[in-house]
Design a protein around this motif. Sequence first.
Motif, PDB file in Angstrom:
ATOM      1  N   ALA A  22       0.826  -1.206   0.000  1.00  0.00           N
ATOM      2  CA  ALA A  22       0.000   0.000   0.000  1.00  0.00           C
ATOM      3  C   ALA A  22       0.860   1.256   0.000  1.00  0.00           C
ATOM      4  N   GLY A  23       1.963   1.229   0.761  1.00  0.00           N
ATOM      5  CA  GLY A  23       2.865   2.382   0.778  1.00  0.00           C
ATOM      6  C   GLY A  23       3.496   2.624  -0.576  1.00  0.00           C
ATOM      7  N   GLY A  24       3.855   1.527  -1.276  1.00  0.00           N
ATOM      8  CA  GLY A  24       4.414   1.683  -2.612  1.00  0.00           C
ATOM      9  C   GLY A  24       3.434   2.301  -3.590  1.00  0.00           C
ATOM     10  N   VAL A  25       2.170   1.883  -3.512  1.00  0.00           N
ATOM     11  CA  VAL A  25       1.148   2.446  -4.396  1.00  0.00           C
ATOM     12  C   VAL A  25       0.948   3.932  -4.118  1.00  0.00           C
ATOM     13  N   LEU A  26       0.869   4.287  -2.819  1.00  0.00           N
ATOM     14  CA  LEU A  26       0.687   5.698  -2.471  1.00  0.00           C
ATOM     15  C   LEU A  26       1.883   6.545  -2.914  1.00  0.00           C
ATOM     16  N   ALA A  27       3.091   5.993  -2.788  1.00  0.00           N
ATOM     17  CA  ALA A  27       4.278   6.730  -3.230  1.00  0.00           C
ATOM     18  C   ALA A  27       4.246   6.954  -4.741  1.00  0.00           C
ATOM     19  N   ALA A  28       3.791   5.930  -5.486  1.00  0.00           N
ATOM     20  CA  ALA A  28       3.698   6.085  -6.938  1.00  0.00           C
ATOM     21  C   ALA A  28       2.672   7.150  -7.317  1.00  0.00           C
ATOM     22  N   LEU A  29       1.529   7.142  -6.625  1.00  0.00           N
ATOM     23  CA  LEU A  29       0.512   8.151  -6.900  1.00  0.00           C
ATOM     24  C   LEU A  29       1.016   9.552  -6.588  1.00  0.00           C
ATOM     25  N   ALA A  30       1.744   9.679  -5.456  1.00  0.00           N
ATOM     26  CA  ALA A  30       2.294  10.983  -5.107  1.00  0.00           C
ATOM     27  C   ALA A  30       3.298  11.451  -6.146  1.00  0.00           C
ATOM     28  N   GLY A  31       4.109  10.516  -6.673  1.00  0.00           N
ATOM     29  CA  GLY A  31       5.066  10.882  -7.711  1.00  0.00           C
ATOM     30  C   GLY A  31       4.386  11.352  -8.988  1.00  0.00           C
ATOM     31  N   LEU A  32       3.325  10.659  -9.375  1.00  0.00           N
ATOM     32  CA  LEU A  32       2.588  11.055 -10.578  1.00  0.00           C
ATOM     33  C   LEU A  32       1.927  12.425 -10.400  1.00  0.00           C
ATOM     34  N   PHE A  33       1.382  12.641  -9.191  1.00  0.00           N
ATOM     35  CA  PHE A  33       0.734  13.928  -8.935  1.00  0.00           C
ATOM     36  C   PHE A  33       1.764  15.054  -8.972  1.00  0.00           C
ATOM     37  N   GLY A  34       2.934  14.827  -8.371  1.00  0.00           N
ATOM     38  CA  GLY A  34       3.974  15.846  -8.405  1.00  0.00           C
ATOM     39  C   GLY A  34       4.475  16.101  -9.818  1.00  0.00           C
ATOM     40  N   TYR A  35       4.562  15.027 -10.608  1.00  0.00           N
ATOM     41  CA  TYR A  35       5.001  15.191 -12.000  1.00  0.00           C
ATOM     42  C   TYR A  35       4.003  16.020 -12.789  1.00  0.00           C
ATOM     43  N   SER A  36       2.710  15.760 -12.552  1.00  0.00           N
ATOM     44  CA  SER A  36       1.702  16.523 -13.291  1.00  0.00           C
ATOM     45  C   SER A  36       1.740  18.006 -12.914  1.00  0.00           C
ATOM     46  N   LEU A  37       1.974  18.304 -11.633  1.00  0.00           N
ATOM     47  CA  LEU A  37       2.062  19.705 -11.215  1.00  0.00           C
ATOM     48  C   LEU A  37       3.288  20.376 -11.826  1.00  0.00           C
ATOM     49  N   THR A  38       4.425  19.663 -11.809  1.00  0.00           N
ATOM     50  CA  THR A  38       5.656  20.234 -12.373  1.00  0.00           C
ATOM     51  C   THR A  38       5.517  20.478 -13.875  1.00  0.00           C
ATOM     52  N   ARG A  39       4.918  19.521 -14.548  1.00  0.00           N
ATOM     53  CA  ARG A  39       4.748  19.670 -15.995  1.00  0.00           C
ATOM     54  C   ARG A  39       3.814  20.828 -16.324  1.00  0.00           C
ATOM     55  N   GLY A  40       2.751  20.977 -15.505  1.00  0.00           N
ATOM     56  CA  GLY A  40       1.806  22.075 -15.763  1.00  0.00           C
ATOM     57  C   GLY A  40       2.420  23.428 -15.487  1.00  0.00           C
ATOM     58  N   SER A  41       3.246  23.534 -14.425  1.00  0.00           N
ATOM     59  CA  SER A  41       3.835  24.837 -14.095  1.00  0.00           C
ATOM     60  C   SER A  41       4.945  25.222 -15.062  1.00  0.00           C
ATOM     61  N   GLY A  42       5.497  24.257 -15.824  1.00  0.00           N
ATOM     62  CA  GLY A  42       6.590  24.564 -16.732  1.00  0.00           C
ATOM     63  C   GLY A  42       6.144  25.031 -18.108  1.00  0.00           C
ATOM     64  N   ARG A  43       4.868  24.968 -18.377  1.00  0.00           N
ATOM     65  CA  ARG A  43       4.382  25.413 -19.701  1.00  0.00           C
ATOM     66  C   ARG A  43       4.388  26.946 -19.783  1.00  0.00           C
ATOM     67  N   PRO A  44       4.820  27.516 -20.918  1.00  0.00           N
ATOM     68  CA  PRO A  44       4.797  28.981 -21.058  1.00  0.00           C
ATOM     69  C   PRO A  44       3.370  29.508 -21.154  1.00  0.00           C
ATOM     70  N   SER A  45       3.151  30.609 -20.505  1.00  0.00           N
ATOM     71  CA  SER A  45       1.813  31.212 -20.566  1.00  0.00           C
ATOM     72  C   SER A  45       1.578  31.846 -21.940  1.00  0.00           C
ATOM     73  N   ARG A  46       0.336  31.771 -22.375  1.00  0.00           N
ATOM     74  CA  ARG A  46      -0.015  32.329 -23.682  1.00  0.00           C
ATOM     75  C   ARG A  46      -0.238  33.837 -23.565  1.00  0.00           C
ATOM     76  N   VAL A  47       0.379  34.563 -24.487  1.00  0.00           N
ATOM     77  CA  VAL A  47       0.217  36.017 -24.494  1.00  0.00           C
ATOM     78  C   VAL A  47      -0.889  36.371 -25.493  1.00  0.00           C
ATOM     79  N   PRO A  48      -1.892  37.077 -25.064  1.00  0.00           N
ATOM     80  CA  PRO A  48      -2.991  37.411 -25.982  1.00  0.00           C
ATOM     81  C   PRO A  48      -2.465  38.293 -27.124  1.00  0.00           C
ATOM     82  N   PRO A  49      -2.932  38.074 -28.343  1.00  0.00           N
ATOM     83  CA  PRO A  49      -2.467  38.904 -29.477  1.00  0.00           C
ATOM     84  C   PRO A  49      -2.859  40.355 -29.301  1.00  0.00           C
ATOM     85  N   GLN A  50      -1.922  41.226 -29.703  1.00  0.00           N
ATOM     86  CA  GLN A  50      -2.210  42.664 -29.611  1.00  0.00           C
ATOM     87  C   GLN A  50      -3.094  43.106 -30.747  1.00  0.00           C
ATOM     88  N   ALA A  51      -3.939  44.052 -30.434  1.00  0.00           N
ATOM     89  CA  ALA A  51      -4.860  44.566 -31.454  1.00  0.00           C
ATOM     90  C   ALA A  51      -4.088  45.400 -32.477  1.00  0.00           C
TER      91      ALA A  51
END
Length: 274
Positions: free
Chosen positions: A245-274
Amino acid sequence: MRTVRTLTAALLAGATALGVAGCTSEADTPPATSSAGSAATPGPSGSSDKTEQSAPTEAGTSFRTATPFRPGQQATAGASTGDYLYWVLPVDAEQRATVKATVTLPESATRHGAETWQIDVYDGLRRRQACAYGTQTRAAAKEASTVELSCTLRTVRATAEQWANDPLPGSYYVRLTVVSLPDEDKGLPVRAAVQAEVADAGGAHAVDGALSTPLVPATVTGTLREPEDGWSGGWWSDRWIWTAAGGVLAALAGLFGYSLTRGSGRPSRVPPQA
């Protein structure tokens, strides 16, 4: 994120399967505590199960003549004050045994003073085992009619280091005697009763490895029978479920941390200027 969700669902399914398997295994496994009411194999003389399982009504006078009994039974014996009384019972790995004794004393009119009784427990190597708690020695006043003693042993280990005095699976001898009394009271009749309760300590006390053979020496009264559910194999315990059970929870925590890191590393989109 689709990959993350797929892996998460698979891991959760695996954890659920482990939990169900653990519950099923625990339900199918017989309890480790022995009882006098379980089935026994009839002897060659054709005696009934009830006769085979009846509690003993006598005690031995040495390690070699110790009378066997099982946890859950109440062994009794009549004796004379000053005798050494011996019984023996099986205790398995990851079990904690509590031995209790009650001595019915002679009438106070026949006694000349107080007396002190003591209960000792020895393992299969005849090493005296210390009591974790309990009243191992107790004095009884001249007017007392009974004296009660108890000794709770440390949890039995499947194996131990060579230098250690850890309790190991096998035979455990119970010795009951008086250690102090007036000389005039020696030989007076007494009645003794002993019983043992065994509780499972669980995987918290599990160790890797086990004795190849439990410490069960032969005696004049015959070899001590093994526990009703057999001696433990020494490798399985409920800590395996917690580890998985501890191994499963550790794997889930790793996946969750990876998803957060991947999401925070994406460049923000700049809206086109008029």
